[in-house]
Design a protein around this motif. Structure first.
Motif, mmCIF file in Angstrom:
data_model
loop_
_atom_site.group_PDB
_atom_site.id
_atom_site.type_symbol
_atom_site.label_atom_id
_atom_site.label_comp_id
_atom_site.label_asym_id
_atom_site.label_seq_id
_atom_site.Cartn_x
_atom_site.Cartn_y
_atom_site.Cartn_z
ATOM 1 N N LEU A 128 0.831 -1.201 0.000
ATOM 2 C CA LEU A 128 0.000 0.000 0.000
ATOM 3 C C LEU A 128 0.867 1.253 0.000
ATOM 4 O O LEU A 128 0.593 2.213 -0.725
ATOM 5 C CB LEU A 128 -0.944 -0.005 1.208
ATOM 6 C CG LEU A 128 -1.875 1.185 1.347
ATOM 7 C CD1 LEU A 128 -2.771 1.350 0.117
ATOM 8 C CD2 LEU A 128 -2.718 1.053 2.612
ATOM 9 N N LEU A 172 -2.690 -3.040 -5.333
ATOM 10 C CA LEU A 172 -2.087 -3.542 -4.099
ATOM 11 C C LEU A 172 -1.565 -4.962 -4.274
ATOM 12 O O LEU A 172 -0.478 -5.293 -3.795
ATOM 13 C CB LEU A 172 -3.116 -3.483 -2.970
ATOM 14 C CG LEU A 172 -2.625 -3.845 -1.588
ATOM 15 C CD1 LEU A 172 -1.488 -2.937 -1.152
ATOM 16 C CD2 LEU A 172 -3.764 -3.751 -0.602
ATOM 17 N N LEU A 207 -9.346 -1.406 1.879
ATOM 18 C CA LEU A 207 -8.032 -0.780 2.034
ATOM 19 C C LEU A 207 -7.885 -0.020 3.357
ATOM 20 O O LEU A 207 -6.799 -0.007 3.941
ATOM 21 C CB LEU A 207 -7.742 0.158 0.865
ATOM 22 C CG LEU A 207 -7.439 -0.515 -0.472
ATOM 23 C CD1 LEU A 207 -7.266 0.535 -1.565
ATOM 24 C CD2 LEU A 207 -6.208 -1.385 -0.377
#
Length: 187
Positions: A21, A38, A56
């Motif tokens: 990330l 990702l 996320l």
């Protein structure tokens, strides 16, 4: 919500996802990062991501929660004989691990910082027991005040360019708290 099992492999996958990330966010804003981005950056399969996280934001909750847990935990109750020792340890931890706080401030998600601190503040209650002089039914207000205070101090330190050492930061806090309590006692 995140669901990381306690085995080393799951923790390793979560760390790879977090690092992925960070890599993605070097190229695009958080809101534009996709699970596919990702997956490519972390090398972790999509199924592994969804086994550990729902979205996320959960990756950020996990990392922040892990850091607060580490910052507030200690080897033994005797390690912090007073609040000054605890403050030195706590702020010292964040001096070394400020990246998650800076990231959350950058994407305007201070709510994650607050939620993780509140969740992990229970570790302090377990370590130090009931708070002397504070009615049990008001303990949650004390924790909320302490949480807001410490997060605000960390935010001001980060926004100020992280110039002060841990010792200087704690000394500033002591001086300002003394002035505040002195001021309140006059009223």
């Amino acid at each position: 919500m995140y669901h990381i099992s306690k085995d080393k492999r799951a923790a390793r996958s979560a760390a790879l996802i977090y690092d992925g990330l960070l890599e993605c966010m070097k190229k695009k804003p958080f809101d534009a990062v996709t699970i596919s981005d990702l997956q490519k950056a972390s090398g972790v399969a999509r199924t592994t991501f969804y086994r550990a996280f729902d979205n996320l934001s959960d990756v950020l909750y996990w990392k922040c929660d892990t850091c607060f847990s580490e910052a507030l935990a200690a080897d033994g109750p005797e390690q912090f004989s007073n609040e000054l020792d605890l403050a030195l340890h706590y702020f010292g931890y964040w001096v070394e691990h400020s990246d998650i706080l800076e990231l959350l401030m950058k994407i305007n998600r201070q709510d994650i910082i607050y939620a993780c601190h509140m969740k992990n503040a229970e570790l302090l209650r377990q370590r130090f027991g009931e708070l002397p002089g504070i009615d049990t039914k008001h303990g949650n207000y004390f924790i909320a005040i302490r949480t807001g205070f410490t997060i605000s101090v960390l935010t001001a330190w980060l926004n100020g360019g992280r110039k002060e050492s841990v010792e200087e930061l704690v000394e500033i806090i002591k001086d300002l708290l003394f002035m505040l309590t002195k001021d309140l006692s006059r009223k």
